[in-house]
Each structure stands twice: as C-alpha cells, then as structure tokens.
Design an enzyme around this catalytic site. Structure first.
Site, PDB file in Angstrom:
ATOM      1  N   THR A 111       0.829  -1.180   0.000  1.00 19.23           N
ATOM      2  CA  THR A 111       0.000   0.000   0.000  1.00 19.23           C
ATOM      3  C   THR A 111       0.881   1.253   0.000  1.00 19.23           C
ATOM      4  O   THR A 111       1.998   1.249   0.451  1.00 19.23           O
ATOM      5  CB  THR A 111      -0.886  -0.001   1.266  1.00 19.23           C
ATOM      6  N   ASP A 167      -6.896 -10.611   1.077  1.00 18.88           N
ATOM      7  CA  ASP A 167      -7.505  -9.764   2.101  1.00 18.88           C
ATOM      8  C   ASP A 167      -8.887 -10.258   2.516  1.00 18.88           C
ATOM      9  O   ASP A 167      -9.471  -9.736   3.472  1.00 18.88           O
ATOM     10  CB  ASP A 167      -7.589  -8.315   1.622  1.00 18.88           C
ATOM     11  N   SER A 191      -7.490  -2.260   5.430  1.00 20.42           N
ATOM     12  CA  SER A 191      -7.093  -1.431   6.575  1.00 20.42           C
ATOM     13  C   SER A 191      -6.791   0.003   6.168  1.00 20.42           C
ATOM     14  O   SER A 191      -6.472   0.836   7.029  1.00 20.42           O
ATOM     15  CB  SER A 191      -5.850  -2.024   7.253  1.00 20.42           C
ATOM     16  N   GLY A 245       1.202   0.033   5.203  1.00 19.14           N
ATOM     17  CA  GLY A 245       1.790  -0.948   6.103  1.00 19.14           C
ATOM     18  C   GLY A 245       0.808  -1.947   6.661  1.00 19.14           C
ATOM     19  O   GLY A 245       0.858  -2.260   7.857  1.00 19.14           O
ATOM     20  N   GLY A 246      -0.118  -2.460   5.813  1.00 17.95           N
ATOM     21  CA  GLY A 246      -1.052  -3.471   6.267  1.00 17.95           C
ATOM     22  C   GLY A 246      -1.895  -2.973   7.427  1.00 17.95           C
ATOM     23  O   GLY A 246      -2.315  -1.806   7.462  1.00 17.95           O
TER      24      GLY A 246
END
Length: 560
Positions: free
Chosen positions: A371, A413, A443, A463-464
């Site tokens: 991301t 995801d 997220s 960052g997830g």
C-alpha cells in the site's frame, strides 16, 4: 500503577515534541503534497502548475507512483479517496478491488486442504482492479484536468525510466524468487541472468508506457472490457485463473457516505467499509477520549492505547466486511460503545480480550450498502487523502504479458477460510468470506480532520493493519500534544491487532519503558521501524499548509 504527569508532550521520552510545534515547521501558502517518492510529488506539482487543483495533483501522484513505486501500488490494484472540495462538499470514493464472478468461499481448498499460497501468488490471487475507475470518478466530480492529461506524463516517465531507490531494490530482492515463476514478470523486474535490479540502476517500463498511452488515447474502456481485459482473460484461462473480460466490464467505483466522528472537539471524516480503517481509527480515538492520555507517562500511554487497539481489532475480525454483502454495525463508532469498551481497560495490567464486543443496535443500524498513501491540499480548500495498493510487495507477482501491468493479490484480504490468518496475520470471520463481486476488507485509512468546520489535517499510511494505528497515533500527537506533523511522524510507533497477542513496538523506545510494559503483561515484539505515514496540517496561525512525509522511508513533502 499508572502515572499522571502535569503535562507530557508526545510519549514523554522525545525531545522533538518540545521543540517542534506547527509554527516551527515549514509551510506553504498555495499548495502542498506529501508522497513516498520525489518523482510522484513532482508530478503533483506539475499538475497543479498546469491549472489543476489538489484533486488533479493527487491523481497525478497516484499514477506516477504506479510507475516508480509499483511494488506497492498501481493501476493493477485499487484505492480509496476521501476528498473535501473547495465548495465544502465531502466525497468518499471506493475503488476497492472486487472478487471475480467465478470466485467462491472454498476456492483455495485444494484436495480438501487449504492452499494458503494461492491467494497470495499467481493466477488465483488477483481481484478486479478498481484504481482507474476511482481516479476517473474523483476527477469528474472535483478535478479540472482530464485523466488523459495526467496519464501522458507518467507514460513518458515509464518509457524514460527511473533510478531504483533502496526500498524498491530491497523488496525486489526479497520477491525475486516468486517473480521468476512468471516469464513476463521476470522480463520486467529481473535482469537477463535472473538477478534483480539494484539500487541506482534504471528501470524502464516500455509496455506500461504503452498501456498508459492507450488509456489516454482510447479511454478506460480499453482497460475495462477492451484489449487489456481480453488479454488478462486469455492469460487467466491458460494459467488456471478466474478473472474474465466480463469481470472488468462490470466493475464500478462507488461513492459512499463518509464516516463522521469526533475527537476532543475536532471532527473526523473517514473512509467507510469495506475499509476497516475509518471505523477503527474512529473507534480507538473514541475509547482514548475517555482517558487523559496527554498527561500519562510513556509506558502508561502506550498501555492504554494498546488496550484500545486490542478491543477494536477484535471487533474488526468479527464485524467488518463489504457493506453491500454483510451488515456492519454503525454502533462500532458511537461514544456509547466506546465508554463500554473503555470500562474494560485496566490501567495497570493487560486485559484478556477473548472475543469481539457487541455494539449497540448491531442487528439493524448498519452502514449502507502493501500500500501507499499520499496527501494533497490547496489554498482554495481542496483536501485529498488517497490510499492505494496492490496488497503485498509486487502483488500477485503476475504481469499481464505485453501490458506492463502488475496485478494485485487482494484476494488474500478476504478470510480465505474463517479463522485462518492472511499475509498480515489478520484473521477474519464470515463477514469477510469470499463471494462473487464482493470487495475484501481493507485497513486503508484515508482521513480528514476538521476544526470549526474547516479542514486542518489530511493523513493516512501504508503498512497493512498498522495503517490504522499509524493514522490514529499521528492524529493523537497533533491533537493531544500540539505537535507539527513532521515532529509527530518521528515519534516511536506501536501496534496491536488482537491476534496474535503481541505488541509490535519500535526499538527506539527506551529500555525502561519496554520493561514497564512487560511488567504490565504485554508480550513485546520489537521492530527497528515500520510503516509509512504521510500528512498535511493547516497552521491556522500562519495560514500555511505544512506537508510531512515519513522519515522511515524515502519520499518528498513539498509545496508552493
């Protein structure tokens, strides 16, 4: 025992907070941008110079990041945008990927056993990309330039090439083995001898340049149903994938109602589901508002924020999913529910969180059906928070031959099986199970903050699952501690996502603070650093826009 201090700026162990309030940081009167790559920030400036506004600049930066930061994002992935336009209107655009029509909840059960690699790498990993449709919608509603105007400079850059930076080279080295499985991917990202390109070497993407120019000349139907979709379907049929031309033709970006929340007299506008980010940034801040965290010593503040994170991520695992398919309770972001959760927090010790909570009116009051993050703002009052992704590094590792487009692996995801962790160790339940046309939970947390009705902050991260916690920590440092965004981004980070039960925390935190946290019962997972957060703050005293990029990664924050 928790300790209250008369005033503790930041986390109480950084000298930065004492010396860098907003007025100590450089600001700009007309325009500001913050991205993870200088060339993307330069593209935003160029769009603004051509008569564009902050929305045009954001899309220009996003398209350029698809060239120079393609391991994180690109037109083979998806995005979310939260926009405050100069006329005061608010827009939340959902460009999240969708599952193929032939997808089903057991698609990763091979011979009765779960193949947890198939959702991450190869033909079964990609969902239908949505980024381009989202950019198109954003420009149509609030931009001045056309998508073609913004595609052509990015195409020129792809054809000319750019020097690979340290982050790109590191991720390429780590992913090279998987990229070698796909000839078109290996031909683009690896040298003829199979070794990855090195930092400082020039990466040329001729096919991607041709794709960008085809989109500029022929419009998005070339991608969504035309030659690109047809080439993708042909490759999928040869390699056991599910994506079809019809999947692309049927894709639509959706304008959704933003989440509205508040924190200590400030108003927040956040991305709604299928983003979990907006829900849980708001939920955690609601919990923190029940505590005077500004006056806590470092270990006490980290403890209380961590306990709030645990409660929110437990709810995420159970309740969150695509609101067009499952009911997501609005009660998750209410003050009533926050007070109930805050009462569960023991100020001196960790508290077990065995399962999710039960927000009020969960039966009926629901939201309507790797991301990168960038921010832009201009003096006219246009503010943009844009998160885009292809999920993990280099997505599915699949480049569609002849196009230069790297496809996402967003199918990971979903809860590939309820209770089974994904690449980020997140677990999901039935709400996030795979279904045809469904959008996987994300997220990504693009967020705008307002004071007295006027925008003062745009923020988001990469960052997830740490996206959520990075975003809320930045907001807390700005609001609770009066810090400028650059100072706030230098503060140490920490993250807890309920499962696994561990506190990820940056190693710059002093040893005595870590020891105190362990005494409270936290299982520590030290990390040198993590995440990549970008922000722009309005210094209302000087009437200047202050952009900030994360010091942990390359990037550029600038303005005029």
């Amino acid at each position: 025992m928790i300790v209250l201090l008369p005033f503790a700026c930041g986390l109480g162990y950084s000298s930065i907070a004492q010396t860098a309030p907003p007025e100590a940081e450089a600001g700009f009167s007309k325009f500001a941008v913050a991205t993870v790559h200088p060339l993307a920030s330069d593209a935003a400036h160029a769009a603004y110079a051509r008569g564009g506004n902050a929305v045009d600049a954001a899309v220009a930066a996003a398209l350029t990041l698809g060239v120079v930061d393609g391991h994180n994002s690109g037109i083979g992935g998806g995005c979310f945008l939260v926009i405050r336009a100069a006329d005061g209107s608010l827009t939340a655009i959902d460009g999240r990927e969708t599952a193929p029509a032939k997808a089903h909840r057991d698609m990763y059960l091979i011979g009765g056993k779960l193949d947890d690699e198939a959702s991450k790498t190869g033909a079964l990993a990609p969902a239908v990309p949505g980024a381009l449709r989202a950019y198109e919608l954003a420009l149509k509603k609030h931009g001045r330039l056309s998508l073609a105007d913004l595609l052509r400079p990015a195409a020129d850059l792809a054809e000319k090439g750019f020097p690979i930076d340290e982050v790109y080279a590191r991720k390429l080295k780590a992913t090279a083995e998987k990229l070698r499985r796909f000839p078109s991917s290996a031909a683009l990202f690896l040298k003829p001898d199979g070794s990855p390109w090195q930092e400082g070497e020039t990466l040329v993407q001729t096919d991607l340049a041709k794709t960008y120019r085809a989109l500029a000349d022929q419009g998005l139907d070339w991608f969504y149903g035309g030659p690109f979709a047809q080439q993708t379907e042909a490759w999928m049929k040869e390699n056991g994938g599910l994506l079809s031309t019809a999947d692309f033709s049927g894709y639509r970006a959706i304008e959704r109602e933003p989440i509205r929340a508040s924190y200590r007299g400030y108003d927040l506008v956040c991305m709604p589901p299928p983003s979990s980010g907006g829900v849980h940034v708001a939920q955690i801040l609601n919990i923190l508002e029940q505590f005077p965290v500004r006056h806590f010593k470092a270990s006490s503040r980290i403890h209380v924020v961590t306990e709030a994170m645990k409660l929110a991520f437990a709810d995420r695992a159970h309740w969150l999913g695509d609101p067009d398919f499952v009911p997501v309770p609005r009660g998750l972001v209410t003050q009533e529910y926050a007070r109930e959760l805050a009462a569960k927090i023991d100020l001196d010790h960790t508290t077990a969180v065995p399962a999710h909570g039960m927000p009020p009116h969960w039966e009926g009051d629901v939201f309507g059906k790797h991301t990168t993050h960038l921010c832009t703002a201009d003096a006219e009052g246009n503010w943009v928070a844009l998160n885009q992704t292809i999920n993990t590094a280099f997505g599915s590792k699949v480049v569609i031959p002849g196009t230069g487009v790297l496809l996402n692996n967003e199918m990971d995801d979903f809860a590939v099986q309820p209770g089974v962790p994904n690449a980020f160790k997140l677990v999901g339940a039935e709400a996030n199970a795979i279904a045809p046309g469904k959008r996987p939970l994300s997220s990504m947390s693009p967020t705008l903050v307002f004071k007295d009705g006027q925008p003062i902050l745009t923020v988001g991260a990469a960052g997830g699952p740490t996206i959520i916690t990075q975003t809320l920590l930045l907001i807390s440092h700005v609001i609770d501690d009066g810090m400028g965004p650059n100072a706030a981004l230098k503060e140490p980070r920490f993250h807890h996502q309920w499962n696994p039960d561990e506190l990820k925390i940056e190693s710059q935190v002093p040893a005595e603070v870590l020891q105190q946290l362990e005494q409270m019962g936290h299982q520590l997972a030290p990390s040198p650093s993590f995440g990549a957060c970008q922000a722009i703050l309005k210094d209302t005293q000087r009437n200047l826009l202050i952009p900030a990029h994360d010091p942990r990664v390359p990037g550029k924050a600038s303005g005029q």
